[in-house]
Design a protein around this motif. Structure first.
Motif, PDB file in Angstrom:
ATOM      1  N   HIS A   1       1.055  -1.163   0.063  1.00 57.21           N
ATOM      2  CA  HIS A   1      -0.101  -0.139  -0.062  1.00 57.21           C
ATOM      3  C   HIS A   1       0.827   1.214  -0.164  1.00 57.21           C
ATOM      4  N   PHE A   2       0.736   2.023  -1.030  1.00 60.18           N
ATOM      5  CA  PHE A   2       1.380   3.143  -1.242  1.00 60.18           C
ATOM      6  C   PHE A   2       0.426   4.357  -1.072  1.00 60.18           C
ATOM      7  N   ASP A   3       1.144   5.275  -0.221  1.00 62.49           N
ATOM      8  CA  ASP A   3       0.254   6.627  -0.213  1.00 62.49           C
ATOM      9  C   ASP A   3       0.531   7.581  -1.202  1.00 62.49           C
ATOM     10  N   TYR A   4       1.717   7.381  -1.702  1.00 63.42           N
ATOM     11  CA  TYR A   4       2.104   8.345  -2.950  1.00 63.42           C
ATOM     12  C   TYR A   4       2.867   7.278  -4.033  1.00 63.42           C
ATOM     13  N   ILE A   5       2.583   7.700  -5.120  1.00 65.61           N
ATOM     14  CA  ILE A   5       3.302   7.220  -6.469  1.00 65.61           C
ATOM     15  C   ILE A   5       3.803   8.517  -7.075  1.00 65.61           C
ATOM     16  N   MET A   6       5.428   8.546  -6.979  1.00 65.87           N
ATOM     17  CA  MET A   6       6.057   9.554  -7.589  1.00 65.87           C
ATOM     18  C   MET A   6       6.647   9.053  -9.114  1.00 65.87           C
ATOM     19  N   ALA A   7       6.546   9.983  -9.978  1.00 62.62           N
ATOM     20  CA  ALA A   7       6.920   9.866 -11.253  1.00 62.62           C
ATOM     21  C   ALA A   7       7.417  10.972 -12.044  1.00 62.62           C
ATOM     22  N   ALA A   8       8.890  11.046 -12.504  1.00 61.78           N
ATOM     23  CA  ALA A   8       9.238  12.105 -13.163  1.00 61.78           C
ATOM     24  C   ALA A   8       9.877  11.842 -14.521  1.00 61.78           C
ATOM     25  N   ASP A   9       9.134  12.326 -15.675  1.00 59.39           N
ATOM     26  CA  ASP A   9       9.894  12.080 -16.953  1.00 59.39           C
ATOM     27  C   ASP A   9       9.733  10.726 -17.361  1.00 59.39           C
ATOM     28  N   VAL A  10       8.490   9.874 -16.957  1.00 63.16           N
ATOM     29  CA  VAL A  10       8.455   8.483 -17.221  1.00 63.16           C
ATOM     30  C   VAL A  10       8.036   8.151 -18.722  1.00 63.16           C
ATOM     31  N   VAL A  11       7.341   9.439 -19.515  1.00 66.79           N
ATOM     32  CA  VAL A  11       6.600   9.207 -20.656  1.00 66.79           C
ATOM     33  C   VAL A  11       7.760   9.913 -21.593  1.00 66.79           C
ATOM     34  N   TYR A  12       8.235   9.265 -22.544  1.00 66.99           N
ATOM     35  CA  TYR A  12       9.230   9.710 -23.549  1.00 66.99           C
ATOM     36  C   TYR A  12       8.985   8.479 -24.655  1.00 66.99           C
ATOM     37  N   HIS A  13      10.007   8.635 -25.642  1.00 69.55           N
ATOM     38  CA  HIS A  13      10.033   7.782 -26.915  1.00 69.55           C
ATOM     39  C   HIS A  13      10.561   6.459 -26.378  1.00 69.55           C
ATOM     40  N   HIS A  14       9.630   5.445 -25.647  1.00 68.17           N
ATOM     41  CA  HIS A  14       9.756   4.082 -25.575  1.00 68.17           C
ATOM     42  C   HIS A  14       8.629   3.553 -25.822  1.00 68.17           C
ATOM     43  N   PRO A  15       8.669   1.950 -26.038  1.00 65.61           N
ATOM     44  CA  PRO A  15       7.763   1.361 -26.344  1.00 65.61           C
ATOM     45  C   PRO A  15       6.782   0.843 -25.307  1.00 65.61           C
ATOM     46  N   PHE A  16       7.018   1.316 -24.093  1.00 65.65           N
ATOM     47  CA  PHE A  16       6.498   0.480 -22.811  1.00 65.65           C
ATOM     48  C   PHE A  16       5.165   1.393 -22.466  1.00 65.65           C
ATOM     49  N   LEU A  17       4.748   2.122 -23.005  1.00 65.89           N
ATOM     50  CA  LEU A  17       3.587   3.002 -22.487  1.00 65.89           C
ATOM     51  C   LEU A  17       2.445   2.042 -22.122  1.00 65.89           C
ATOM     52  N   ASP A  18       2.035   0.868 -22.525  1.00 69.76           N
ATOM     53  CA  ASP A  18       0.947   0.205 -22.030  1.00 69.76           C
ATOM     54  C   ASP A  18       1.316  -0.456 -20.828  1.00 69.76           C
ATOM     55  N   GLU A  19       2.717  -0.804 -20.562  1.00 70.49           N
ATOM     56  CA  GLU A  19       3.275  -1.478 -19.316  1.00 70.49           C
ATOM     57  C   GLU A  19       3.207  -0.509 -18.406  1.00 70.49           C
ATOM     58  N   LEU A  20       3.667   0.881 -18.667  1.00 68.32           N
ATOM     59  CA  LEU A  20       3.658   1.955 -17.706  1.00 68.32           C
ATOM     60  C   LEU A  20       2.106   2.142 -17.222  1.00 68.32           C
ATOM     61  N   LEU A  21       1.258   2.253 -17.840  1.00 67.84           N
ATOM     62  CA  LEU A  21      -0.146   2.432 -17.454  1.00 67.84           C
ATOM     63  C   LEU A  21      -0.613   1.194 -16.546  1.00 67.84           C
ATOM     64  N   LEU A  22      -0.167   0.089 -17.103  1.00 71.01           N
ATOM     65  CA  LEU A  22      -0.617  -1.206 -15.989  1.00 71.01           C
ATOM     66  C   LEU A  22      -0.109  -0.810 -14.692  1.00 71.01           C
ATOM     67  N   THR A  23       1.284  -0.611 -14.674  1.00 70.36           N
ATOM     68  CA  THR A  23       2.031  -0.459 -13.463  1.00 70.36           C
ATOM     69  C   THR A  23       1.354   0.716 -12.705  1.00 70.36           C
ATOM     70  N   PHE A  24       0.995   1.706 -13.124  1.00 74.07           N
ATOM     71  CA  PHE A  24       0.181   2.847 -12.427  1.00 74.07           C
ATOM     72  C   PHE A  24      -1.058   2.258 -11.938  1.00 74.07           C
ATOM     73  N   ASP A  25      -1.668   1.411 -12.511  1.00 73.95           N
ATOM     74  CA  ASP A  25      -3.180   0.745 -12.481  1.00 73.95           C
ATOM     75  C   ASP A  25      -2.718  -0.224 -11.332  1.00 73.95           C
ATOM     76  N   HIS A  26      -1.672  -0.698 -11.038  1.00 70.69           N
ATOM     77  CA  HIS A  26      -1.520  -1.906 -10.194  1.00 70.69           C
ATOM     78  C   HIS A  26      -1.118  -1.250  -8.961  1.00 70.69           C
ATOM     79  N   LEU A  27      -0.282  -0.255  -8.778  1.00 68.77           N
ATOM     80  CA  LEU A  27       0.348  -0.006  -7.685  1.00 68.77           C
ATOM     81  C   LEU A  27      -0.708   1.226  -6.733  1.00 68.77           C
TER      82      LEU A  27
END
Length: 223
Positions: A142-168
């Motif tokens: 259980h996380f009170d906060y998720i921090m993310a800085a510059d995780v969206v750029y030209h990489h092929p893992f945007l689907d996986e990134l969204l899945l990670t946000f959703d899971h955590l």
């Protein structure tokens, strides 16, 4: 106003007076001099401006976003600057990134938080979208906060990134996400993100093309 705040943020960075055998940059946050060892051979080993924006926000809004004893996870932690600042502000921090970045990340986190932070941060592997339930089970993480800085750029893992946000992200988790806008494909990620989360702009820096967002599960955002 944008220019004045950006100038204040960028003044937090300093460089070594002498050339050393290891490349590093220095930063002033939370009353500490933070030294970050970098590498120029991969994106994850460089401090990007979005991280400075998020660190500045955490420090200057520490009353509204009180991190003391809060469980915080940073995804795509890179060199660890955001995790270090969150730790110095009293959080229980889990800094995560790809396995090849963990050595440098661990070095920076340990060097800048040992005997300085209330809680010693944890450094852990997290490859977006992979073995999430195994490594971060929903029942016990259980996380009170998720921090993310510059995780969206030209990489092929945007689907996986969204899945990670959703899971955590639990129903009461707050996401603080600093994003630099670059290309249309990456920018469209914001729309996809909003299918799962309510999104609020809390700071905007046109001169840097960076926006700082707060997000929560749909229907959980409070005024």
């Amino acid at each position: 106003e944008d220019g004045e705040i950006v100038a204040e943020i960028m003044k937090r960075r300093f460089f070594p007076a002498l050339i050393t055998h290891k490349a590093w940059e220095g930063f002033y946050f939370v009353g500490h001099e933070i030294r970050i060892t970098e590498a120029t051979d991969c994106y994850g080993a460089v401090v990007w401006p979005s991280a400075l924006v998020l660190c500045y926000f955490l420090e200057t809004n520490s009353k509204q976003y009180n991190l003391v004893d809060k469980n915080v996870i940073e995804i795509g932690a890179g060199t660890g600057l955001v995790s270090i600042v969150a730790s110095l502000l009293g959080a229980l921090v889990t800094a995560t990134d790809l396995p090849e970045l963990l050595g440098n990340l661990q070095h920076n986190v340990l060097q800048n938080t040992k005997l300085k932070s209330k809680h010693q941060p944890c450094v852990k592997e997290l490859s977006w979208g992979i073995d999430l339930e195994k490594n971060f089970p929903r029942s016990s993480c259980h996380f009170d906060y998720i921090m993310a800085a510059d995780v969206v750029y030209h990489h092929p893992f945007l689907d996986e990134l969204l899945l990670t946000f959703d899971h955590l992200c639990k129903m009461d988790t707050i996401i603080l996400w600093a994003m630099k806008f670059r290309l249309d494909k990456e920018n469209q990620f914001v729309g996809r993100f909003q299918a799962l989360f309510d999104l609020e702009v809390i700071s905007n820096f046109p001169s840097l093309n960076i926006t700082l967002y707060k997000a929560m599960r749909k229907g959980r955002m409070k005024g």
